[in-house]
Design a protein around this motif. Structure first.
Motif: not given
Length: 112
Positions: A70-75, A40-48, A87-90
């Motif tokens: 990028h949050n969809l990609r993390a999920a 997730c952290a590799e593909v999204s700036d929102n994840w650490e 990780i679930h994007v709603i």
């Protein structure tokens, strides 16, 4: 509200949410299922990924269109739960899970 009472994605963590018009998307994160792969952290700036705990965490649980991709990609890349992700994007407007959506029907795929 107990886990048995959760019927819709919007039932989870929305008590102090910003208005839907401002932040139409939200994350439901099963932290107890995260095993620290860090995808997730590799593909999204929102994840650490925390080095101390080995668990990922988002900076923001509610977000707008600019942060959707990028949050969809993390999920989608999360390998937890045998590839179904934790990780679930709603979409808060429709109450549908956009990702990972393993059943393909928009229902929340959280393992309580």
């Amino acid at each position: 509200m107990s886990d048995d009472e959760i019927k819709r994605a919007s039932d989870v963590g929305s008590a102090d949410a910003p208005p839907v018009e401002e932040k139409p998307y939200k994350l439901v994160f099963e932290a107890n299922r995260c095993f620290g792969a860090g995808k997730c952290a590799e593909v999204s700036d929102n994840w650490e990924l925390s080095i101390a705990t080995g668990i990922a965490r988002p900076e923001a649980y509610f977000f707008g269109e600019d942060d959707l991709e990028h949050n969809l990609r993390a999920a989608e890349v999360c390998p937890a739960k045998k590839g179904e992700g934790c990780i679930h994007v709603i979409d808060r407007r429709t109450d549908e899970e956009l990702a990972p959506d393993p059943r393909g029907d928009g229902t929340l795929s959280v393992d309580w």
